[in-house]
Design an enzyme around this catalytic site. Structure first.
Site: not given
Ligand code: AMP
Length: 580
Positions: A235, A237, A242, A257, A336, A435
């Site tokens: 998918e 990102k 979130r 979150r 998603f 995680r």
């Molecule tokens: P990070 O915030 O860099 O740790 O990356 C994880 C975050 O990416 C998740 O908590 C989501 O908020 C975001 N995210 C964006 N697109 C997606 C997706 N398709 N599936 C899951 N998480 C996603």
């Protein structure tokens, strides 16, 4: 409360997890305390004054607590030296507060009653008076843990998952049953009550309390990503926030979150999320979005496009949202995953099955207005003709079986204005709060770290009156270790908002520099990393700059020293690495 505080001391004194679990289990079944006390204590031992699903908060800042402890200690309010030794206000209180003349006898349940009164008191003065009364009725050791519970961090190496294990051990029931009931109820105390009467299997899903979010691990390259599983579900990102949406009988609540409710900030999403034909819990991302029906385009979802995170920033943290703002920054909910549907929690199903449930849910949505014919993989929602409307969109998925597939999808995702890719194992279940390597994230080709602000300083020139220089840290086990300092790259509005927050959450005032509660997470970018004795972490960042605030992240979710080491090793091993 005395027993619980003593138990906490014992837990802190051992680093062995099994021993911690044994101590807690023994405490739960101690004949001297009631099941009700054990239930309250289980919530406290999880580092919270109230069960998650209640969403009650104390709203007592660190500076109020600091003032009260200073005042009650009677030592002229100078707690700085003691704080520097402990780095924790609870421990400071344990050392400096006097023992009350009449020995207090507060039960754990009475402490929770006090917490409820503090939560419902209005304004800092009323709250402060209640806190003072509570501390006056406590021994220094009790006060130490009361304050730690109030600040949400016991610092005794105990996580909610260990409390779940202790409940299982205490009442002779499988850990999985305890975990399941706790997840359904969002209440470790109620879980304990059920375990005590062998009724865990009667726990029913309570909607409207957030479940833990499944988290992703970074993958530095397409090859690495495909080393964990071969056929990936891919998918985009999305660079938004979130959001877990609970939808039941037309009622909708959205959680961030950090498990805060954020429904009010996105009123235009309520109606379209309420249009599912059954009760559901969805996982997704809220984005600023152009092409949503709300901006007048009425375009199919796949013609929509993410706007930069900076656009969404204007929508965050607002209780009231004007129609003009909704028009100016339209938003979409990109779903998603589905965690609950058909009256069942679905997290144990493999992703590919959850994905087809999600597809079904989207195709069975109630007709949502005159403009909705023929949308393929998302449904815009038309409410009142003039009211701004958000879009609820099924996030597109693709498959990838080779690094070339992933590289192509990565470029396409960035071309659509998204941050990169999420690469997911189609066979994986949804593991809340964990995680793992079943979800991988491939981000923009510049390393960034999510760090916690530990200190702030007044700036120079026109920034002399605002706290614009941040010192920040990464996690090292239970500790935070500083890794750098950066002048804020935030906007003036953000800096002044954060200045107010830091002033209200200062734990040590050193004049130009303030040590602050380690609660604020920011994302910092940098050019590369060096070994350095300047900071406690042993590393320093070259040209660090603050990319943005991460209000959606808790300090526990900040990056770790292990990740720093990984980035450093990778940089040292490959100076052409795209990650740096
Ligand atoms: P990070 O915030 O860099 O740790 O990356 C994880 C975050 O990416 C998740 O908590 C989501 O908020 C975001 N995210 C964006 N697109 C997606 C997706 N398709 N599936 C899951 N998480 C996603």
């Amino acid at each position: 409360m005395k027993r619980l505080a003593e138990v906490c001391e014992k837990i802190a004194a051992t680093s062995k997890k099994l021993e911690k679990v044994r101590i807690v289990a023994e405490y739960f079944t101690d004949p001297a305390s009631t099941t009700e006390d054990a239930a309250c204590a289980s919530v406290f031992l999880s580092g919270r004054p109230f069960p998650i699903w209640e969403e009650t908060t104390l709203q007592v800042g660190g500076s109020i607590l600091w003032r009260i402890v200073a005042e009650l200690s009677g030592n002229g309010g100078d707690l700085d030296a003691t704080y520097r030794r402990h780095g924790d206000l609870g421990a400071v209180a344990g050392e400096v507060l006097p023992t009350p003349a009449k020995s207090p006898n507060l039960s754990v349940s009475q402490v929770q009653e006090f917490f409820r009164k503090i939560a419902s008191a209005r304004g800092p003065a009323a709250k402060g008076a209640m806190v003072r009364e509570l501390l006056l009725h406590s021994t220094p050791l009790e006060a130490k843990y009361i304050i730690k519970i109030m600040t949400g961090d016991l610092r005794i190496g105990l996580k909610e998952s260990l409390v779940e294990e202790a409940i299982a051990k205490a009442y002779g029931t499988p850990v999985a049953s305890v975990q399941r009931a706790n997840m359904l109820l969002g209440d470790i105390g109620q879980t304990l009550r059920l375990a005590a009467v062998c009724a865990l299997d009667t726990a029913k899903m309570r909607l409207f309390h957030p479940l833990g979010f499944m988290l992703a691990s970074p993958a530095e390259s397409a090859e690495e990503a495909l080393s964990y599983f071969q056929n990936a579900t891919v998918e985009d990102k999305y660079d938004g926030i979130r959001a877990q949406a609970h939808c039941s009988g037309g009622e909708v609540r959205i959680y961030s979150r950090t498990r805060d409710e954020i429904t009010e900030s996105f009123p235009e999403l309520t109606a379209p999320l309420g249009a599912f034909s059954q009760d559901v819990i969805l996982d997704g991302e809220i984005l600023a979005w152009s092409g949503a029906p709300g901006d007048g385009a009425d375009a199919p979802s796949d013609a929509g496009r993410a706007l930069p995170f900076s656009a969404l920033q204007q929508r965050l943290g607002r209780k009231k949202v004007s129609e003009a703002l909704m028009q100016r920054v339209p938003v979409a909910y990109l779903a998603f995953d589905v965690l609950y549907a058909g009256g069942e929690l679905l997290i144990h199903l493999p992703l590919r099955e959850r994905a087809s449930v999600l597809d079904q849910l989207f195709s069975n949505r109630k007709p949502a207005g005159p403009h909705l014919g023929g949308l393929r993989d998302g449904l815009g929602f038309a409410g009142e003709p003039t009211a701004p409307r958000g879009a609820v969109v099924r996030a597109s998925i693709s498959g990838a079986a080779s690094p070339e597939d992933l590289d192509r999808l990565f470029d396409e995702a960035q071309g659509r204005g998204n941050e990169g890719l999420m690469i997911k194992d189609p066979e994986s279940s949804y593991t809340p709060g964990r995680r793992g390597k079943s979800w991988l994230k491939m981000k923009r080709h510049l390393a960034t770290l999510d760090v916690v602000v530990t200190g702030v300083e007044y700036g120079h020139g026109r920034r002399i009156k605002v706290l614009s220089d941040y010192t920040f840290a990464v996690r090292d086990g239970e500790r935070l270790v500083n890794i750098g300092k950066a002048y804020s790259g935030l906007t003036d509005v953000e800096i002044s908002k954060m200045t107010k927050w830091f002033l209200a959450h200062t734990v040590l005032d050193q004049g130009l520099k303030l040590v602050v509660e380690p609660k604020i997470v920011i994302e910092v970018a940098f050019n590369n990393m060096m070994r350095s004795e300047r900071h406690e972490s042993g590393y320093a960042l070259r040209f660090p700059r603050i990319v943005r605030l991460r209000p959606d992240k808790l300090p526990e979710e900040a990056d770790t020293i292990e990740r720093v080491r990984e980035i450093y090793a990778q940089q040292a091993g490959n100076t052409h690495s795209p990650a740096i």
